[in-house]
Scaffold this motif. Sequence first.
Motif, mmCIF file in Angstrom:
data_model
loop_
_atom_site.group_PDB
_atom_site.id
_atom_site.type_symbol
_atom_site.label_atom_id
_atom_site.label_comp_id
_atom_site.label_asym_id
_atom_site.label_seq_id
_atom_site.Cartn_x
_atom_site.Cartn_y
_atom_site.Cartn_z
ATOM 1 N N UNK A 174 -17.400 -18.606 -58.714
ATOM 2 C CA UNK A 174 -17.057 -18.952 -60.094
ATOM 3 C C UNK A 174 -15.955 -18.067 -60.663
ATOM 4 N N UNK A 175 -15.533 -17.067 -59.876
ATOM 5 C CA UNK A 175 -14.429 -16.213 -60.323
ATOM 6 C C UNK A 175 -13.441 -16.066 -59.175
ATOM 7 N N UNK A 176 -12.220 -15.720 -59.529
ATOM 8 C CA UNK A 176 -11.180 -15.493 -58.531
ATOM 9 C C UNK A 176 -11.556 -14.326 -57.629
ATOM 10 N N UNK A 177 -12.107 -13.275 -58.224
ATOM 11 C CA UNK A 177 -12.483 -12.098 -57.442
ATOM 12 C C UNK A 177 -13.542 -12.457 -56.393
ATOM 13 N N UNK A 178 -14.543 -13.199 -56.806
ATOM 14 C CA UNK A 178 -15.603 -13.599 -55.876
ATOM 15 C C UNK A 178 -15.039 -14.507 -54.786
ATOM 16 N N UNK A 179 -14.141 -15.405 -55.158
ATOM 17 C CA UNK A 179 -13.533 -16.304 -54.177
ATOM 18 C C UNK A 179 -12.750 -15.509 -53.133
ATOM 19 N N UNK A 180 -12.059 -14.453 -53.568
ATOM 20 C CA UNK A 180 -11.302 -13.611 -52.639
ATOM 21 C C UNK A 180 -12.240 -12.871 -51.689
ATOM 22 N N UNK A 181 -13.332 -12.334 -52.211
ATOM 23 C CA UNK A 181 -14.321 -11.636 -51.380
ATOM 24 C C UNK A 181 -14.885 -12.605 -50.345
ATOM 25 N N UNK A 182 -15.274 -13.790 -50.809
ATOM 26 C CA UNK A 182 -15.860 -14.782 -49.908
ATOM 27 C C UNK A 182 -14.863 -15.210 -48.847
ATOM 28 N N UNK A 183 -13.627 -15.475 -49.246
ATOM 29 C CA UNK A 183 -12.603 -15.898 -48.281
ATOM 30 C C UNK A 183 -12.364 -14.829 -47.221
ATOM 31 N N UNK A 184 -12.280 -13.578 -47.638
ATOM 32 C CA UNK A 184 -12.090 -12.484 -46.688
ATOM 33 C C UNK A 184 -13.272 -12.329 -45.745
ATOM 34 N N UNK A 185 -14.473 -12.432 -46.293
ATOM 35 C CA UNK A 185 -15.671 -12.310 -45.466
ATOM 36 C C UNK A 185 -15.775 -13.474 -44.486
ATOM 37 N N UNK A 186 -15.389 -14.643 -44.915
ATOM 38 C CA UNK A 186 -15.420 -15.800 -44.010
ATOM 39 C C UNK A 186 -14.424 -15.635 -42.864
ATOM 40 N N UNK A 187 -13.273 -15.053 -43.151
ATOM 41 C CA UNK A 187 -12.306 -14.782 -42.077
ATOM 42 C C UNK A 187 -12.923 -13.833 -41.055
ATOM 43 N N UNK A 188 -13.635 -12.833 -41.531
ATOM 44 C CA UNK A 188 -14.303 -11.887 -40.624
ATOM 45 C C UNK A 188 -15.383 -12.594 -39.808
ATOM 46 N N UNK A 189 -16.157 -13.465 -40.452
ATOM 47 C CA UNK A 189 -17.188 -14.222 -39.743
ATOM 48 C C UNK A 189 -16.555 -15.110 -38.674
ATOM 49 N N UNK A 190 -15.442 -15.759 -39.009
ATOM 50 C CA UNK A 190 -14.760 -16.606 -38.024
ATOM 51 C C UNK A 190 -14.316 -15.783 -36.815
ATOM 52 N N UNK A 191 -13.800 -14.583 -37.065
ATOM 53 C CA UNK A 191 -13.383 -13.703 -35.969
ATOM 54 C C UNK A 191 -14.593 -13.263 -35.143
ATOM 55 N N UNK A 192 -15.694 -12.944 -35.815
ATOM 56 C CA UNK A 192 -16.922 -12.570 -35.096
ATOM 57 C C UNK A 192 -17.431 -13.739 -34.263
ATOM 58 N N UNK A 193 -17.401 -14.942 -34.829
ATOM 59 C CA UNK A 193 -17.839 -16.116 -34.086
ATOM 60 C C UNK A 193 -17.001 -16.318 -32.823
ATOM 61 N N UNK A 194 -15.695 -16.108 -32.933
ATOM 62 C CA UNK A 194 -14.830 -16.222 -31.753
ATOM 63 C C UNK A 194 -15.233 -15.210 -30.682
ATOM 64 N N UNK A 195 -15.541 -13.981 -31.105
ATOM 65 C CA UNK A 195 -15.981 -12.958 -30.146
ATOM 66 C C UNK A 195 -17.323 -13.326 -29.517
ATOM 67 N N UNK A 196 -18.251 -13.823 -30.346
ATOM 68 C CA UNK A 196 -19.567 -14.217 -29.850
ATOM 69 C C UNK A 196 -19.425 -15.341 -28.822
ATOM 70 N N UNK A 197 -18.599 -16.330 -29.116
ATOM 71 C CA UNK A 197 -18.374 -17.429 -28.177
ATOM 72 C C UNK A 197 -17.812 -16.897 -26.869
ATOM 73 N N UNK A 198 -16.867 -15.988 -26.943
ATOM 74 C CA UNK A 198 -16.300 -15.383 -25.730
ATOM 75 C C UNK A 198 -17.354 -14.644 -24.927
ATOM 76 N N UNK A 199 -18.223 -13.913 -25.603
ATOM 77 C CA UNK A 199 -19.290 -13.190 -24.916
ATOM 78 C C UNK A 199 -20.290 -14.151 -24.270
#
Length: 95
Positions: A12-37
């Motif tokens: 509901x705020x720009x700040x929260x959206x930025x936090x969520x977007x950044x965290x999702x990028x990290x999750x996507x990177x972790x998912x790629x590593x998990x798939x590789x493992x």
Amino acid sequence: MTATTADKTGARTTEAAEVISGARERIDALDDRIIGLIQERMAVSAVIQEARIGSGGRRVNLSREMEVLSHYSEALGKPGTSLAMTLLELCRGRI
């Protein structure tokens, strides 16, 4: 904040959206590593199976699978058991 950003993140705020977007990028990177493992685990499991079958043994070692199930369950609780079952299924190949 645009409606699209709110729709994508649920924020509901720009700040929260930025936090969520950044965290999702990290999750996507972790998912790629998990798939590789997981893919690496599948390859190692295939080597084990070939050696076992080549020596006259069975493709699956149930006592070892129980150890894996227990390990995941102890570390992650009941969902860990489900995750381990999925990993074991992926790593067995086609029986």
